[in-house]
Design an enzyme around this catalytic site. Structure first.
Site, PDB file in Angstrom:
ATOM      1  N   GLU A 133       0.851  -1.194   0.000  1.00 31.64           N
ATOM      2  CA  GLU A 133       0.000   0.000   0.000  1.00 31.64           C
ATOM      3  C   GLU A 133       0.882   1.238   0.000  1.00 31.64           C
ATOM      4  O   GLU A 133       1.815   1.341   0.807  1.00 31.64           O
ATOM      5  CB  GLU A 133      -0.926   0.010   1.218  1.00 31.64           C
ATOM      6  CG  GLU A 133      -1.693   1.293   1.430  1.00 31.64           C
ATOM      7  CD  GLU A 133      -2.563   1.696   0.243  1.00 31.64           C
ATOM      8  OE1 GLU A 133      -2.589   2.901  -0.093  1.00 31.64           O
ATOM      9  OE2 GLU A 133      -3.213   0.793  -0.345  1.00 31.64           O
ATOM     10  N   CYS A 230     -13.357  -0.489  -8.782  1.00 26.92           N
ATOM     11  CA  CYS A 230     -14.716  -0.458  -8.225  1.00 26.92           C
ATOM     12  C   CYS A 230     -15.475   0.694  -8.871  1.00 26.92           C
ATOM     13  O   CYS A 230     -16.053   1.541  -8.181  1.00 26.92           O
ATOM     14  CB  CYS A 230     -14.689  -0.349  -6.709  1.00 26.92           C
ATOM     15  SG  CYS A 230     -13.818   1.091  -6.060  1.00 26.92           S
TER      16      CYS A 230
END
Length: 468
Positions: A133, A230
């Protein structure tokens, strides 16, 4: 929900006469779902006590009819399950269908960790996952998720995509769940609705191509790329998928799915894509496509480079393992290293690779942190209590009530007059919650401060999803 007029006008050409059904679904409530942790379920089988319905594309995912107060469930903090959006569990199905032998896998944009644990639940035993990340704070949230999941073959890093170019052809499988405009999260995130614009969509599409270009060298020839977002628009989805094929030379991979799942195909016939819409599937918006890097696998050279670079450096590996081997179920499967007075158990088959990666990447966590040496004392790590490799006979265990468990998870003062002195693991219905140091008249609460339950509220009825 006050949707931007430009968003509505952009979706109509894609969905046609389904548009009104789609918009109606967006105005409804988001579904509630969770996934079980297979290693902890096998170790401590329990049954759900509230109605659950299986997510069709996931072996370990379930829907709930309503959202309980997960924060006040000790099993949630123990890593027995993870609250995850149902559509995103499709990554589990992809890996189960296409990966048949142990792999080195990279989840590049991994926080908060749902897709990483989806991968770990299905990757063949002996695989290694590097879960990365870019944003530092989110990387620590990711590390918390992975620690609670308790799988030892994991490294959590805090790096840019281009940093992995130092390790060409290292990974067999790369997941790029790219930062996107978030259209698929409109039902769950009001900020995503407010921040949406056509300009942001195009900015995200460009950034996604930069990320893909930067990470491509780290994927082995013959390796598999899972690209997902998404969001609904074609700029961030089909158009980027075609860009990967045209500019990077990738080949689309097809995969069979059940028609009854309600998953839609790509809007562009050139792309083998899988789309999730809330009026067709019980979940939020998702796009997934699968591509393979052309060529055959090359011999991995990370180890040889690492050995040459580190041959004059002092070894991190611990020679005397006797104090640490009794703490693990399978100690012979691990090598132990010492970093900053902390003892870490690394899976033996990947220990040198992990050390090599750790030499050039910003590592948040890896393997199993066993504990910290402080003078003559050795303080066991919370990660050890969470690990599936914890040897249950290594420490005394004290069963606690629900109220005691919540108090411990709030990091409040606790006392156990009947428990032996020293380091003790608190368990709730047989599932470890973490360590205390029992001094007799009181116990030092060793639950990680940053993970504590911050709410002082306690529900009138205890949160209970599973029971013995």
């Amino acid at each position: 929900m006050n949707l931007h007029a430009d968003f509505i006008s952009s979706i109509r050409p894609l969905l046609g006469n389904e548009t009104e059904s789609f918009l109606s679904a967006l105005s409804g409530d988001a579904s509630v779902s969770f996934r079980q942790n297979p290693s902890k379920v096998v170790r401590n089988p329990m049954e759900p006590v509230i109605p659950c319905k299986r997510v069709p594309w996931s072996q370990w995912g379930f829907y709930l009819e309503e959202r309980p107060a997960f924060t006040f469930d000790p099993f949630f903090h123990a890593g027995y399950y993870y609250v995850q959006e149902a559509s995103s569990m499709f990554v589990e199905y992809v890996a189960r269908e296409l990966v048949n032998e142990p792999v080195m896998c990279l989840d590049l944009c991994a926080a908060p960790g749902g897709k990483s644990i989806s991968l770990l639940s299905v990757l063949p035993e002996g695989s290694l996952l590097v879960s990365n990340e870019l944003v530092r704070q989110r990387a620590h949230v990711l590390s918390e998720t992975m620690s609670k999941f308790g799988h030892p073959n994991v490294m959590v890093t805090n790096n840019r995509a281009k940093d992995f170019s130092a390790f060409p052809h290292l990974f067999d499988l790369v997941l790029v769940d790219a930062p996107c405009s978030g259209e698929g999260m409109f039902r769950k995130d009001e900020m995503a609705v407010e921040e949406w614009s056509r300009q942001n969509v195009e900015m995200c599409a460009v950034r996604q191509r930069d990320i893909l270009n930067d990470i491509w060298p780290a994927l082995k020839p013959g390796g598999l790329l899972i690209y997902s977002t998404c969001t609904y628009n074609t700029s961030e989805n089909e158009e980027n998928a075609i860009w990967i094929a045209d500019e990077l030379g990738a080949e689309f991979v097809n995969m069979e799915i059940e028609k009854g799942w309600g998953i839609s195909s790509s809007f562009d016939k050139r792309v083998n894509g899988y789309r999730f819409f809330p009026h067709k599937t019980r979940g939020e918006g998702l796009f997934v496509t699968l591509l393979r890097k052309p060529g055959s696998e090359t011999k991995e050279t990370v180890l040889s480079r690492s050995r040459a670079k580190n041959q004059r450096k002092p070894s991190l590996f611990v020679k005397d393992r006797t104090a640490y081997t009794p703490l693990l179920l399978h100690p012979d499967s691990f090598h132990f290293i010492e970093r900053d007075n902390r003892i870490v158990a690394l899976p033996a088959q990947y220990s040198e690779i992990l050390v090599a990666l750790g030499g050039q990447l910003k590592v948040v966590s890896m393997g199993i942190e066993i504990g910290e040496k402080k003078g003559k004392d050795f303080i066991p790590s919370h990660a050890l209590a969470m690990s599936r490799e914890l040897h249950f006979g290594a420490f005394p265990m004290v069963e606690v009530t629900y109220e005691e468990a919540i108090s411990y998870l709030r990091r409040e003062a606790v006392s156990f007059t009947d428990a032996p002195k020293g380091y003790v693991i608190l368990v709730y219905k047989g599932e470890p919650l973490g360590f205390v140091k029992n001094l007799g008249n009181r116990a030092n609460n060793l639950y990680p401060h940053e993970w504590r339950i911050r709410s002082g509220y306690l529900p009138e009825k205890k949160t209970e999803i599973f029971t013995l």
